[in-house]
Write an enzyme that holds these catalytic residues in place. Structure first.
Site, short mmCIF file in Angstrom:
data_model
loop_
_atom_site.label_atom_id
_atom_site.label_comp_id
_atom_site.label_asym_id
_atom_site.label_seq_id
_atom_site.Cartn_x
_atom_site.Cartn_y
_atom_site.Cartn_z
N ASP A 1 -81.25 90.32 -36.47
CA ASP A 1 -80.56 89.57 -37.27
C ASP A 1 -78.95 90.42 -37.41
OD1 ASP A 1 -79.53 87.38 -38.62
OD2 ASP A 1 -80.31 88.16 -40.46
N SER B 1 -83.12 92.42 -39.96
CA SER B 1 -81.89 92.78 -40.03
C SER B 1 -81.80 94.28 -39.70
CB SER B 1 -81.18 92.66 -41.55
OG SER B 1 -82.07 93.18 -42.47
N ALA C 1 -78.35 79.39 -44.41
CA ALA C 1 -78.97 78.08 -44.43
C ALA C 1 -80.02 77.74 -45.74
CB ALA C 1 -79.50 77.76 -43.39
N HIS D 1 -74.04 83.71 -46.98
CA HIS D 1 -75.27 84.21 -47.22
C HIS D 1 -75.52 84.22 -48.72
CE1 HIS D 1 -74.87 86.28 -43.16
NE2 HIS D 1 -75.81 85.54 -43.02
N GLU E 1 -71.74 85.37 -32.80
CA GLU E 1 -71.18 84.48 -34.07
C GLU E 1 -69.41 84.37 -33.73
OE1 GLU E 1 -72.61 85.14 -37.93
OE2 GLU E 1 -70.55 85.20 -38.63
N HIS F 1 -76.38 79.97 -39.87
CA HIS F 1 -76.72 81.08 -40.66
C HIS F 1 -76.37 80.66 -42.23
CE1 HIS F 1 -76.95 84.72 -38.29
NE2 HIS F 1 -76.60 84.03 -37.41
N ASP G 1 -73.16 90.53 -33.79
CA ASP G 1 -72.49 90.12 -34.65
C ASP G 1 -71.19 90.82 -34.69
OD1 ASP G 1 -70.87 88.98 -36.59
OD2 ASP G 1 -72.15 89.08 -38.13
#
Ligand code: G3H
Ligand code: 13P
Ligand code: ZN
Length: 307
Positions: free
Chosen positions: A82, A49, A212, A180, A134, A210, A104
């Protein structure tokens, strides 16, 4: 071998399995992911990230993954940014050697998300880097969310079709009800599988799930057994992951499970050996716990034995 995320996911898309995309912030997590991939003969996506890049540095994380990919040359691996929030962030990751970037911009209006994504695609593809975008907003479908709020947060299949065609994006993360972290559902877990299938049918590209993490009972119990508190935590059950893959998911993002498994061992050693000062005595069992968790996840995702 470090390869483009697009190439890695095209194979998963054709053969109907999902590749685990596991987050790293440090060397130990990266080592655990590669060790599991080696054990299970599975392709992997390692991802970082913007926070991870701020913590460790993009060139550092790339160097770790590159080094491990040379140690295990038979493992197909992509290194993904990410949740890149800006074009500049994606360009920085590409310059560091990442082979996949997620832009994103899903919280921006559709046209703005599309324009930014198009520009990322243009730059990334020139460097043979895959692009993820996304649509919809990731938030748990909780009991206290109104129907309007709920449908506003989910992906719209019309938009998804138009977006994929117009942007040239390689893989798409549609919001279908996950979120998340460790607290995904207030009531019973619920995902929008019919919506997922519709998006797959309309876009024909690899899809990404995402949020997950499954929070397996034994991992949660190991963490709480050391005095940790994860009261009320709930993940995506393994049978939901399988159903999502049957519905078109080819990349499954997992960070929280790894964090819990790792920290449960760190906590255990700290409790059992209060005078231990060698970080390796904490990190060796922590890394082993992550390897075990990832090996099991690779079986669920169907990526085991694909190399
Ligand atoms: O999607 C979020 C990932 O779990 C990364 O989290 O921003 O704390 O590194 P982070
Ligand atoms: P989890 O918090 O469920 O592990 O999701 C991670 C993720 O989606 C990273 O992009
Ligand atoms: Zn995510």
């Amino acid at each position: 071998m470090l390869i483009s995320g697009a190439k890695l996911l095209q194979k998963a898309h054709k053969e109907g399995y999902a590749v685990g995309a596991f987050n790293i912030n440090n060397m130990e997590m990266a080592q655990a992911i590669f060790e599991a991939a080696d054990k299970m003969s599975s392709p992997i996506i390692v991802q970082a990230s913007e926070g991870a890049i701020k913590y460790a540095g993009g060139t550092m994380l790339h160097a770790i993954v590159k080094n491990l990919s040379e140690k295990y040359p038979h493992i197909p691996v992509a290194l993904n940014l990410d949740h890149g929030t800006t074009l500049e962030s994606c360009v920085h990751a590409i310059r560091c050697g990442f082979t996949s970037v997620m832009i994103d911009a899903s919280h921006h209006p559709f046209e703005e998300n599309l324009a930014t994504t198009k520009e990322v695609v243009r730059i990334a593809h020139a460097a043979d880097v895959g692009v993820e975008a996304e649509l919809g907003r990731l938030m748990g479908i909780e009991d206290n969310i109104s129907v309007d709020e709920k449908s506003a947060s989910l992906v719209d299949p019309d938009e998804a079709e138009q977006f994929v065609k117009a942007s040239g994006v390689d893989y798409l993360a549609p919001a279908i009800g996950t979120s998340h972290g460790a607290f995904k559902f207030k009531g019973e877990p619920k995902l929008e599988f019919e919506l997922l299938k519709e998006v797959k049918r309309r876009t024909g590209v690899p899809l990404v799930l995402h949020g997950a993490s499954a929070i397996p009972e034994e991992v949660r119990a190991a963490f709480e057994g050391t005095g940790g508190d994860l009261k009320g935590s709930k993940g995506v059950p393994a049978n939901f992951l399988k159903e999502a893959i049957a519905g078109g998911i080819n990349k499954v993002n997992t960070d929280t499970d790894l964090r819990i498994a790792f920290m449960a061992e760190v906590r255990r050693v700290a409790n059992e050996k209060p005078s231990e000062i060698d970080p390796r005595k904490f990190f060796i069992p922590a890394r082993e716990a992550v390897v075990k968790l990832i090996c099991e996840r690779m079986e669920t995702l169907g990526s085991a034995g694909r190399i």
